[in-house]
Enzyme design. Structure first.
Site, PDB file in Angstrom:
ATOM      1  N   THR A   1      34.782   8.535  -9.747  1.00 48.16           N
ATOM      2  CA  THR A   1      35.384   7.466  -8.932  1.00 48.16           C
ATOM      3  C   THR A   1      34.322   6.932  -7.983  1.00 48.16           C
ATOM      4  O   THR A   1      33.488   7.704  -7.489  1.00 48.16           O
ATOM      5  CB  THR A   1      36.595   7.966  -8.119  1.00 48.16           C
ATOM      6  OG1 THR A   1      36.942   6.966  -7.142  1.00 48.16           O
ATOM      7  CG2 THR A   1      36.329   9.260  -7.380  1.00 48.16           C
TER       8      THR A   1
ATOM      9  N   ALA B   1      26.564  13.449 -22.179  1.00 46.69           N
ATOM     10  CA  ALA B   1      26.115  14.818 -21.886  1.00 46.69           C
ATOM     11  C   ALA B   1      27.095  15.849 -22.456  1.00 46.69           C
ATOM     12  O   ALA B   1      26.677  16.894 -22.976  1.00 46.69           O
ATOM     13  CB  ALA B   1      25.979  15.001 -20.371  1.00 46.69           C
TER      14      ALA B   1
ATOM     15  N   ASP C   1      41.742  12.512  -8.818  1.00 46.94           N
ATOM     16  CA  ASP C   1      42.686  13.595  -8.517  1.00 46.94           C
ATOM     17  C   ASP C   1      43.991  13.515  -9.311  1.00 46.94           C
ATOM     18  O   ASP C   1      44.547  14.543  -9.705  1.00 46.94           O
ATOM     19  CB  ASP C   1      42.944  13.733  -7.013  1.00 46.94           C
ATOM     20  CG  ASP C   1      43.100  12.404  -6.306  1.00 46.94           C
ATOM     21  OD1 ASP C   1      43.270  11.384  -7.004  1.00 46.94           O
ATOM     22  OD2 ASP C   1      43.073  12.390  -5.064  1.00 46.94           O
TER      23      ASP C   1
ATOM     24  N   GLY D   1      40.664   4.986 -12.934  1.00 51.61           N
ATOM     25  CA  GLY D   1      39.724   3.858 -12.800  1.00 51.61           C
ATOM     26  C   GLY D   1      38.356   4.191 -13.383  1.00 51.61           C
ATOM     27  O   GLY D   1      37.872   5.311 -13.233  1.00 51.61           O
TER      28      GLY D   1
ATOM     29  N   ASP E   1      35.908  10.268  -2.591  1.00 55.60           N
ATOM     30  CA  ASP E   1      36.922  10.884  -1.718  1.00 55.60           C
ATOM     31  C   ASP E   1      37.451  12.220  -2.248  1.00 55.60           C
ATOM     32  O   ASP E   1      38.437  12.730  -1.735  1.00 55.60           O
ATOM     33  CB  ASP E   1      38.098   9.908  -1.525  1.00 55.60           C
ATOM     34  CG  ASP E   1      38.738   9.518  -2.848  1.00 55.60           C
ATOM     35  OD1 ASP E   1      38.142   9.760  -3.906  1.00 55.60           O
ATOM     36  OD2 ASP E   1      39.854   8.967  -2.822  1.00 55.60           O
TER      37      ASP E   1
ATOM     38  N   ARG F   1      39.798   2.904  -1.729  1.00 53.20           N
ATOM     39  CA  ARG F   1      41.184   3.392  -1.667  1.00 53.20           C
ATOM     40  C   ARG F   1      41.499   3.697  -0.214  1.00 53.20           C
ATOM     41  O   ARG F   1      41.417   2.803   0.604  1.00 53.20           O
ATOM     42  CB  ARG F   1      41.346   4.615  -2.578  1.00 53.20           C
ATOM     43  CG  ARG F   1      42.765   4.778  -3.038  1.00 53.20           C
ATOM     44  CD  ARG F   1      42.907   5.635  -4.263  1.00 53.20           C
ATOM     45  NE  ARG F   1      42.005   6.766  -4.340  1.00 53.20           N
ATOM     46  CZ  ARG F   1      42.128   7.741  -5.209  1.00 53.20           C
ATOM     47  NH1 ARG F   1      43.135   7.735  -6.044  1.00 53.20           N
ATOM     48  NH2 ARG F   1      41.257   8.723  -5.256  1.00 53.20           N
TER      49      ARG F   1
ATOM     50  N   ARG G   1      45.691   4.354 -16.955  1.00 51.85           N
ATOM     51  CA  ARG G   1      46.560   5.160 -16.093  1.00 51.85           C
ATOM     52  C   ARG G   1      47.857   5.285 -16.910  1.00 51.85           C
ATOM     53  O   ARG G   1      48.466   4.276 -17.256  1.00 51.85           O
ATOM     54  CB  ARG G   1      46.810   4.451 -14.763  1.00 51.85           C
ATOM     55  CG  ARG G   1      45.505   4.111 -14.004  1.00 51.85           C
ATOM     56  CD  ARG G   1      45.812   3.648 -12.596  1.00 51.85           C
ATOM     57  NE  ARG G   1      44.750   2.850 -12.011  1.00 51.85           N
ATOM     58  CZ  ARG G   1      43.728   3.335 -11.298  1.00 51.85           C
ATOM     59  NH1 ARG G   1      43.610   4.620 -11.100  1.00 51.85           N
ATOM     60  NH2 ARG G   1      42.821   2.532 -10.769  1.00 51.85           N
TER      61      ARG G   1
ATOM     62  N   ASP H   1      34.966   5.998  -5.079  1.00 52.03           N
ATOM     63  CA  ASP H   1      35.433   6.183  -3.699  1.00 52.03           C
ATOM     64  C   ASP H   1      34.784   7.361  -2.957  1.00 52.03           C
ATOM     65  O   ASP H   1      34.837   7.417  -1.726  1.00 52.03           O
ATOM     66  CB  ASP H   1      36.954   6.373  -3.672  1.00 52.03           C
ATOM     67  CG  ASP H   1      37.696   5.195  -4.290  1.00 52.03           C
ATOM     68  OD1 ASP H   1      37.126   4.098  -4.303  1.00 52.03           O
ATOM     69  OD2 ASP H   1      38.828   5.395  -4.748  1.00 52.03           O
TER      70      ASP H   1
HETATM   71  O1  F6P Z   1      39.726   4.490  -7.066  1.00 53.99           O
HETATM   72  C1  F6P Z   1      38.851   3.467  -7.404  1.00 53.99           C
HETATM   73  C2  F6P Z   1      39.373   2.132  -6.951  1.00 53.99           C
HETATM   74  O2  F6P Z   1      38.444   1.129  -7.323  1.00 53.99           O
HETATM   75  C3  F6P Z   1      39.716   2.040  -5.464  1.00 53.99           C
HETATM   76  O3  F6P Z   1      38.577   1.874  -4.662  1.00 53.99           O
HETATM   77  C4  F6P Z   1      40.680   0.876  -5.470  1.00 53.99           C
HETATM   78  O4  F6P Z   1      41.561   0.979  -4.376  1.00 53.99           O
HETATM   79  C5  F6P Z   1      41.417   1.048  -6.763  1.00 53.99           C
HETATM   80  O5  F6P Z   1      40.601   1.832  -7.601  1.00 53.99           O
HETATM   81  C6  F6P Z   1      41.744  -0.249  -7.480  1.00 53.99           C
HETATM   82  O6  F6P Z   1      42.461   0.060  -8.610  1.00 53.99           O
HETATM   83  P1  F6P Z   1      42.802  -0.976  -9.785  1.00 53.99           P
HETATM   84  O7  F6P Z   1      41.554  -1.174 -10.591  1.00 53.99           O
HETATM   85  O8  F6P Z   1      43.874  -0.296 -10.560  1.00 53.99           O
HETATM   86  O9  F6P Z   1      43.217  -2.245  -9.125  1.00 53.99           O
END
Ligand code: F6P
Length: 337
Positions: free
Chosen positions: A139, A35, A116, A24, A143, A185, A85, A141
């Site tokens: 990301t 950079a 990850d 993402g 996380d 997520r 992806r 998130d």
């Molecule tokens: O990991 C980033 C994120 O935006 C999450 O917060 C969310 O669950 C997911 O990606 C959404 O993914 P996509 O853009 O593939 O729908």
């Protein structure tokens, strides 16, 4: 030359380093790519930009990235290299094709800006084909284990806070309760911190096991304490269910309450990166290239306190960033009174 610039020891002497964004997109990725390209130039290394992450590696979409090729991107959201992806990279045949293409361009090492899943791919790739990679955690998130902050998290927080501030105008004008779903997520960092910053009455995150009774009692207490409107921030993977399920239960319990739902969705991933994310991208990019030149591999660059850190991919992908329980307490104290 400034002494701090002289002190760097380059032991690996790579001629060409590749950089790509994967998974993402998140605000600040462009700052990190810039950079990487400029740090390569500083050390006399050629930089190659790989478009669309691992897919571009397999499809041979590679472009030279000199210092001027990354002008005018530091302030832009998304990733100008684009991202993907890529299922094919999970197969050995895909990785072999990627390796052949990297060889054609003379790429000897990689900087992977992603999450990850992207680091797991890089780890396997190094074991099979010997291309060392350093990762930059990109990301919203927050996380990923091994860093206090991931790239894009701060911008996403500010986006959520700005949106909730606007929703609050309607909530207060109409005496309404808004259930607002945010991303993350399976982690509650965005909901928790944006919830504190935007004065939410209740914050529902996967890390705390809240029940419907907790939700009802928080709303009831708020009414008793004189609040005429409320914001409930719901993390997308909360164990109580979707934001719509939770709002429906609340409406069944409080038929007189005027309840609405807002899903903030992908606006949280977009927009110009905050100052903090631009600076983080800059620091991560420099640390990734210099880490490779110092002989590091299969590690993720992070920031711990004020300092740059490096965490093995193995650790970064297996563990999760723990939520700070003292922040949950802060949220509960401020919302419950
Ligand atoms: O990991 C980033 C994120 O935006 C999450 O917060 C969310 O669950 C997911 O990606 C959404 O993914 P996509 O853009 O593939 O729908």
């Amino acid at each position: 030359m400034n002494r701090s610039l002289e002190s760097f020891e380059n032991i690996t002497k790579f001629k060409t380093i590749g950089v790509f964004t994967s998974g993402g997109d998140s605000p600040g990725m462009n700052s990190a790519v810039r950079a990487v390209a400029r740090t390569c130039a500083f050390h006399g290394v050629q930089c190659i930009g790989i478009e669309q992450g691992y897919r571009g590696m397999i499809e041979n979409k590679m472009i030279p990235l000199g210092p001027r090729d990354v002008s005018n991107i530091v302030h832009r959201g998304g990733t100008f290299l684009r991202t993907a992806r890529c299922k094919e990279f999970m197969e050995k045949s895909g990785r072999k094709q990627a390796f052949e293409n990297l060889k054609k361009h003379g790429v000897e090492a990689l900087v992977c800006i992603g999450g990850d899943g992207s680091f797991t791919g890089a780890n396997i790739f190094e074991q099979e084909f010997g291309i060392p990679t350093l990762g930059i955690p990109g990301t919203i998130d927050n996380d990923i284990f091994g860093t206090d902050f991931t790239l894009g998290y701060d911008t996403a927080l500010n986006t959520v806070v700005e949106a909730v501030d606007k929703i609050r105008d309607t909530a207060t004008s109409h005496d309404r309760i808004f259930f607002v779903e945010v991303m993350g997520r399976d982690a509650g960092f965005i909901a928790l911190n944006a919830g504190i910053a935007s004065g939410a009455t209740q914050i529902l995150i996967p890390e705390t096991q809240d029940t419907f009774e907790d939700v009802f009692s928080a709303l009831e207490t708020a009414r008793k304490n004189g609040k005429t409107s409320s914001i409930v921030l719901v993390s997308e993977k909360d164990e109580l269910g979707s934001v719509f399920d939770i709002a429906k239960e609340a409406k069944n319990h409080f038929p007189d309450y005027d309840i609405r739902v807002t899903v903030l969705g992908h606006i949280q991933r977009g927009g110009a990166p905050s100052c903090l994310d631009r600076v983080l991208g800059a620091r991560f990019g420099v640390a990734a290239v210099e880490g490779l030149l110092q002989g590091r591999k299969n590690q993720m660059v992070g920031v711990k306190g004020q300092d740059i850190s490096y965490t093995d991919f193995d650790k970064a992908v297996k563990q999760h960033n723990p939520l700070d329980n003292s922040m949950v307490r802060v949220a509960k104290i401020l919302a419950g009174t």
